[in-house]
Scaffold this motif. Structure first.
Motif, PDB file in Angstrom:
ATOM      1  N   GLU A  42       0.826  -1.202   0.000  1.00 48.19           N
ATOM      2  CA  GLU A  42       0.000   0.000   0.000  1.00 48.19           C
ATOM      3  C   GLU A  42       0.863   1.257   0.000  1.00 48.19           C
ATOM      4  O   GLU A  42       0.380   2.335  -0.323  1.00 48.19           O
ATOM      5  CB  GLU A  42      -0.916  -0.008   1.227  1.00 48.19           C
ATOM      6  N   LEU A  43       2.118   1.091   0.355  1.00 50.77           N
ATOM      7  CA  LEU A  43       3.044   2.213   0.369  1.00 50.77           C
ATOM      8  C   LEU A  43       3.864   2.223  -0.911  1.00 50.77           C
ATOM      9  O   LEU A  43       3.890   1.249  -1.666  1.00 50.77           O
ATOM     10  CB  LEU A  43       3.972   2.117   1.577  1.00 50.77           C
ATOM     11  N   ARG A  44       4.563   3.294  -1.128  1.00 53.36           N
ATOM     12  CA  ARG A  44       5.521   3.387  -2.232  1.00 53.36           C
ATOM     13  C   ARG A  44       6.920   3.371  -1.613  1.00 53.36           C
ATOM     14  O   ARG A  44       7.438   4.410  -1.191  1.00 53.36           O
ATOM     15  CB  ARG A  44       5.299   4.666  -3.034  1.00 53.36           C
ATOM     16  N   PRO A  45       7.528   2.196  -1.542  1.00 53.55           N
ATOM     17  CA  PRO A  45       8.815   2.112  -0.845  1.00 53.55           C
ATOM     18  C   PRO A  45       9.910   2.862  -1.595  1.00 53.55           C
ATOM     19  O   PRO A  45       9.938   2.918  -2.827  1.00 53.55           O
ATOM     20  CB  PRO A  45       9.098   0.597  -0.817  1.00 53.55           C
ATOM     21  N   GLU A  46      10.810   3.428  -0.804  1.00 54.61           N
ATOM     22  CA  GLU A  46      11.961   4.133  -1.346  1.00 54.61           C
ATOM     23  C   GLU A  46      13.266   3.410  -1.030  1.00 54.61           C
ATOM     24  O   GLU A  46      14.219   3.492  -1.808  1.00 54.61           O
ATOM     25  CB  GLU A  46      12.014   5.562  -0.787  1.00 54.61           C
ATOM     26  N   GLU A  47      13.292   2.723   0.099  1.00 50.28           N
ATOM     27  CA  GLU A  47      14.465   1.944   0.473  1.00 50.28           C
ATOM     28  C   GLU A  47      14.003   0.551   0.873  1.00 50.28           C
ATOM     29  O   GLU A  47      13.058   0.405   1.664  1.00 50.28           O
ATOM     30  CB  GLU A  47      15.224   2.603   1.631  1.00 50.28           C
ATOM     31  N   MET A  48      14.707  -0.466   0.340  1.00 49.68           N
ATOM     32  CA  MET A  48      14.288  -1.847   0.570  1.00 49.68           C
ATOM     33  C   MET A  48      15.506  -2.724   0.817  1.00 49.68           C
ATOM     34  O   MET A  48      16.640  -2.373   0.452  1.00 49.68           O
ATOM     35  CB  MET A  48      13.501  -2.391  -0.639  1.00 49.68           C
ATOM     36  N   VAL A  67      18.751  -1.707  -1.255  1.00 53.93           N
ATOM     37  CA  VAL A  67      18.464  -1.027  -2.516  1.00 53.93           C
ATOM     38  C   VAL A  67      17.734   0.275  -2.236  1.00 53.93           C
ATOM     39  O   VAL A  67      16.706   0.293  -1.549  1.00 53.93           O
ATOM     40  CB  VAL A  67      17.606  -1.910  -3.453  1.00 53.93           C
ATOM     41  N   ASN A  68      18.302   1.353  -2.758  1.00 55.45           N
ATOM     42  CA  ASN A  68      17.599   2.630  -2.798  1.00 55.45           C
ATOM     43  C   ASN A  68      16.959   2.739  -4.169  1.00 55.45           C
ATOM     44  O   ASN A  68      17.649   2.647  -5.194  1.00 55.45           O
ATOM     45  CB  ASN A  68      18.576   3.781  -2.560  1.00 55.45           C
ATOM     46  N   LEU A  69      15.660   2.923  -4.210  1.00 53.94           N
ATOM     47  CA  LEU A  69      14.940   2.856  -5.478  1.00 53.94           C
ATOM     48  C   LEU A  69      15.285   3.995  -6.420  1.00 53.94           C
ATOM     49  O   LEU A  69      14.878   3.964  -7.589  1.00 53.94           O
ATOM     50  CB  LEU A  69      13.439   2.808  -5.229  1.00 53.94           C
ATOM     51  N   SER A  70      16.044   4.978  -5.957  1.00 49.62           N
ATOM     52  CA  SER A  70      16.559   5.968  -6.897  1.00 49.62           C
ATOM     53  C   SER A  70      17.628   5.358  -7.796  1.00 49.62           C
ATOM     54  O   SER A  70      17.863   5.836  -8.904  1.00 49.62           O
ATOM     55  CB  SER A  70      17.135   7.169  -6.137  1.00 49.62           C
ATOM     56  N   LYS A  71      18.285   4.299  -7.301  1.00 44.52           N
ATOM     57  CA  LYS A  71      19.227   3.493  -8.088  1.00 44.52           C
ATOM     58  C   LYS A  71      18.819   2.034  -7.923  1.00 44.52           C
ATOM     59  O   LYS A  71      19.327   1.339  -7.043  1.00 44.52           O
ATOM     60  CB  LYS A  71      20.655   3.716  -7.619  1.00 44.52           C
ATOM     61  N   PRO A  72      17.881   1.558  -8.723  1.00 46.99           N
ATOM     62  CA  PRO A  72      17.255   0.255  -8.449  1.00 46.99           C
ATOM     63  C   PRO A  72      18.115  -0.957  -8.771  1.00 46.99           C
ATOM     64  O   PRO A  72      17.695  -2.080  -8.518  1.00 46.99           O
ATOM     65  CB  PRO A  72      16.010   0.283  -9.339  1.00 46.99           C
ATOM     66  N   LEU A 113      12.194  -0.573   4.209  1.00 55.99           N
ATOM     67  CA  LEU A 113      12.888   0.145   5.283  1.00 55.99           C
ATOM     68  C   LEU A 113      12.442   1.605   5.397  1.00 55.99           C
ATOM     69  O   LEU A 113      12.476   2.176   6.489  1.00 55.99           O
ATOM     70  CB  LEU A 113      14.401   0.082   5.040  1.00 55.99           C
ATOM     71  N   TYR A 114      12.059   2.172   4.274  1.00 59.80           N
ATOM     72  CA  TYR A 114      11.623   3.570   4.286  1.00 59.80           C
ATOM     73  C   TYR A 114      10.633   3.758   3.150  1.00 59.80           C
ATOM     74  O   TYR A 114      10.848   3.223   2.052  1.00 59.80           O
ATOM     75  CB  TYR A 114      12.840   4.506   4.105  1.00 59.80           C
ATOM     76  N   PRO A 115       9.574   4.474   3.342  1.00 53.12           N
ATOM     77  CA  PRO A 115       9.164   5.197   4.564  1.00 53.12           C
ATOM     78  C   PRO A 115       8.577   4.255   5.605  1.00 53.12           C
ATOM     79  O   PRO A 115       8.210   3.126   5.265  1.00 53.12           O
ATOM     80  CB  PRO A 115       8.103   6.153   4.026  1.00 53.12           C
ATOM     81  N   PRO A 116       8.519   4.688   6.819  1.00 53.40           N
ATOM     82  CA  PRO A 116       7.909   3.844   7.863  1.00 53.40           C
ATOM     83  C   PRO A 116       6.419   3.677   7.565  1.00 53.40           C
ATOM     84  O   PRO A 116       5.824   4.496   6.857  1.00 53.40           O
ATOM     85  CB  PRO A 116       8.176   4.621   9.150  1.00 53.40           C
TER      86      PRO A 116
END
Length: 205
Positions: A42-48, A67-72, A113-116
């Protein structure tokens, strides 16, 4: 009791918010094994954090990557390496370093991991079948080797027999020619002797 109920009320919706699914079975080679993990949140993860575990219930972690989704794109080091990419709702990875004996069930673990809030879920597992490169020769090569072996065995069995036969034939021909020469010579000398005796008799008269 109140703390337990509050924890369950908070944990249940959060647990449902992330779901990981995997294909039932994939095939690969020792050089590379493709594996795909789908996740919905349900969230849009940015860090995984993406991890791969071996076994249906085991905790043997094969690889893990932050993984930071800015650099997937991600890549891991070790005896077994995982390289992949995270796009919208899916993780596409390629596993390097597995062999035929590593055929097993592999499970994806995805952690937001982010966002909470922190979310995690483990997939139902994929049967990864790894095809070994055959070391045995093909049927054509086996037939060719069998034919060559038969030819070599036949030549070994025959040995110098053809040469002996040729020598015997040549010797027999030479012997026959010598006999024929002797016969012709004997005939010539036999036919000349009577003629000479007749001439002598004529001279006496």
């Amino acid at each position: 009791m109140i703390i337990f109920l509050i924890t369950n009320i908070i944990y249940i919706p959060l647990g449902i918010a992330l779901h990981v699914s995997q294909p039932y079975r994939v095939e690969g080679k020792p050089e590379h094994v493709p594996l795909q993990c789908l996740f919905s949140s349900e969230l849009r993860p940015e860090e995984m954090q993406v991890s791969l575990y071996r076994g249906l219930h085991g905790q043997q972690r094969i690889c893990s990557a932050y993984v930071n989704l800015s650099k997937p794109y991600f890549a891991t080091d070790g005896p077994v390496q995982c390289r992949g990419n995270i796009s919208s709702g899916r993780v596409d990875m390629i596993i390097f370093g597995l062999r035929g004996e590593d055929t097993d069930i592999y499970r994806c673990k995805v952690e937001v991991l982010y966002p909470p809030p922190y979310l995690r879920s483990v997939g139902n597992g994929t049967v990864v079948y790894i095809q070994e490169n055959p070391n045995c020769p093909t049927a054509f090569m086996q037939s060719q080797s069998q034919i060559s072996e038969k030819r070599s065995s036949v030549s070994d069995d025959v040995g110098p027999l053809p040469l002996l036969c040729a020598i015997l034939i040549i010797t027999s021909c030479i012997f026959m020619l010598q006999i024929m020469k002797i016969i012709w010579k004997w005939r010539d000398t036999g036919s000349m002797a009577p003629m000479a005796s007749q001439k002598d008799s004529y001279r006496q008269f």
